[in-house]
Design a protein around this motif. Structure first.
Motif, PDB file in Angstrom:
ATOM      1  N   LEU A  59      46.900  41.015  42.499  1.00 24.69           N
ATOM      2  CA  LEU A  59      45.460  40.794  42.528  1.00 24.69           C
ATOM      3  C   LEU A  59      44.680  41.556  41.463  1.00 24.69           C
ATOM      4  CD1 LEU A  59      45.024  40.925  46.420  1.00 24.69           C
ATOM      5  CD2 LEU A  59      45.338  38.919  44.963  1.00 24.69           C
ATOM      6  N   THR A 110      41.072  40.369  39.936  1.00 24.77           N
ATOM      7  CA  THR A 110      39.942  41.263  40.200  1.00 24.77           C
ATOM      8  C   THR A 110      39.177  41.560  38.917  1.00 24.77           C
ATOM      9  OG1 THR A 110      41.074  42.322  42.075  1.00 24.77           O
ATOM     10  CG2 THR A 110      39.296  43.560  41.029  1.00 24.77           C
ATOM     11  N   ASP A 146      37.201  38.431  37.890  1.00 21.29           N
ATOM     12  CA  ASP A 146      36.009  38.189  38.699  1.00 21.29           C
ATOM     13  C   ASP A 146      34.884  39.163  38.362  1.00 21.29           C
ATOM     14  OD1 ASP A 146      37.315  36.133  39.945  1.00 21.29           O
ATOM     15  OD2 ASP A 146      37.736  37.213  41.805  1.00 21.29           O
ATOM     16  N   VAL A 201      31.171  38.725  42.212  1.00 22.44           N
ATOM     17  CA  VAL A 201      31.380  39.822  43.148  1.00 22.44           C
ATOM     18  C   VAL A 201      30.609  39.535  44.437  1.00 22.44           C
ATOM     19  CG1 VAL A 201      31.880  41.589  41.431  1.00 22.44           C
ATOM     20  CG2 VAL A 201      29.507  41.108  41.997  1.00 22.44           C
ATOM     21  N   VAL A 259      34.691  40.300  44.824  1.00 19.93           N
ATOM     22  CA  VAL A 259      35.809  39.554  44.264  1.00 19.93           C
ATOM     23  C   VAL A 259      36.485  38.741  45.361  1.00 19.93           C
ATOM     24  CG1 VAL A 259      36.167  41.169  42.382  1.00 19.93           C
ATOM     25  CG2 VAL A 259      37.341  41.550  44.547  1.00 19.93           C
ATOM     26  N   TRP A 269      39.465  38.292  46.760  1.00 21.01           N
ATOM     27  CA  TRP A 269      40.320  38.777  47.846  1.00 21.01           C
ATOM     28  C   TRP A 269      39.526  39.563  48.893  1.00 21.01           C
ATOM     29  CZ3 TRP A 269      40.548  44.032  48.569  1.00 21.01           C
ATOM     30  CH2 TRP A 269      40.280  44.865  47.482  1.00 21.01           C
ATOM     31  N   THR A 318      43.982  36.960  33.631  1.00 16.90           N
ATOM     32  CA  THR A 318      44.359  36.813  35.037  1.00 16.90           C
ATOM     33  C   THR A 318      45.864  36.971  35.222  1.00 16.90           C
ATOM     34  OG1 THR A 318      42.521  35.261  35.340  1.00 16.90           O
ATOM     35  CG2 THR A 318      44.205  35.307  37.058  1.00 16.90           C
TER      36      THR A 318
END
Length: 226
Positions: free
Chosen positions: A62, A66, A69, A75, A77, A79, A146
């Motif tokens: 992740l 993160t 994002d 935000v 984010v 997850w 990413t």
């Protein structure tokens, strides 16, 4: 009046996030699981305890998303809004732990799971950029970020030089796959075809690069012993 507008805006943002997530859920699940397993193997190579293994798996899976994002202003984010991502990491980590006795195969399993994760998360990043109307170059950059920066954070945490900065062809595969994606879209290929071509090309390119020891040109020459 103002608070009502803020509430409506918040609902719109979260609904938009959910709709974007739903369109790429399968890709995100597979990518998250693959990177979690890769992080688990990397942590087990360093002989970390169970908590350390989970943390390394978590940041591997992740970390890149993160960073993406945060940079695009999404935000909280993803997850944090969807706890299923943490659950995927947990289940994948437990699955990876079953291979702890196969220490001789750690490197092969790490390479395979890492390559799969890189392929899937490149597609995720590219689609995120497209959904925001970004230029293709920025979309490829987001895809590369990413896919790669979770591994960068992982390697730094494990006191290793990140693979993306050292000897292996890593980010180059993401850029290649991203360019192929937009080339196919330019030729009016269906989106799903472009995604699959991007994914497969990245995984195969990465595996072949490691197998054949392909490397980018080095600035520094290796010191010769006299």
């Amino acid at each position: 009046m103002v608070f009502g507008f803020i509430e409506i805006s918040a609902k719109y943002i979260y609904a938009d996030k959910k709709s974007q997530m739903g369109s790429i859920t399968i890709i995100e699940i597979i990518g998250t699981a693959a990177f979690s397993i890769a992080g688990t193997f990397a942590a087990m190579k360093k002989k970390l305890d169970i908590f350390g293994v989970f943390i390394i798996a978590f940041i591997t899976a992740l970390g890149g998303g993160t960073l993406r994002d945060v940079l695009i202003g999404e935000v909280p984010v993803l997850w944090m809004l969807n706890l299923n991502f943490g659950l995927i990491v947990l289940v994948s980590t437990i699955f990876g732990l079953f291979f702890k006795k196969n220490k001789n195969n750690f490197q092969k399993l790490l390479l395979l799971s890492d390559s799969i994760g890189v392929g899937f998360f490149t597609v995720v990043g590219i689609q995120t950029g497209i959904s925001l109307g970004f230029h293709p170059i920025i979309c490829v950059t987001l895809g590369t970020m990413t896919a790669c920066f979770g591994g960068v954070i992982r390697d730094i945490t494990l006191s290793s030089i990140p693979l993306i900065f050292e000897k292996e062809i890593y980010a180059t595969t993401c850029i290649f796959g991203g360019l192929l994606f937009f080339l196919l879209r330019l030729m009016d290929a269906p989106n799903i075809v472009a995604e699959i071509a991007c994914l497969v090309s990245i995984v195969l390119f990465r595996l072949l690069a490691v197998k054949n020891q392909w490397q980018l040109p080095r600035i520094w020459k290796s010191e010769s012993t006299t």
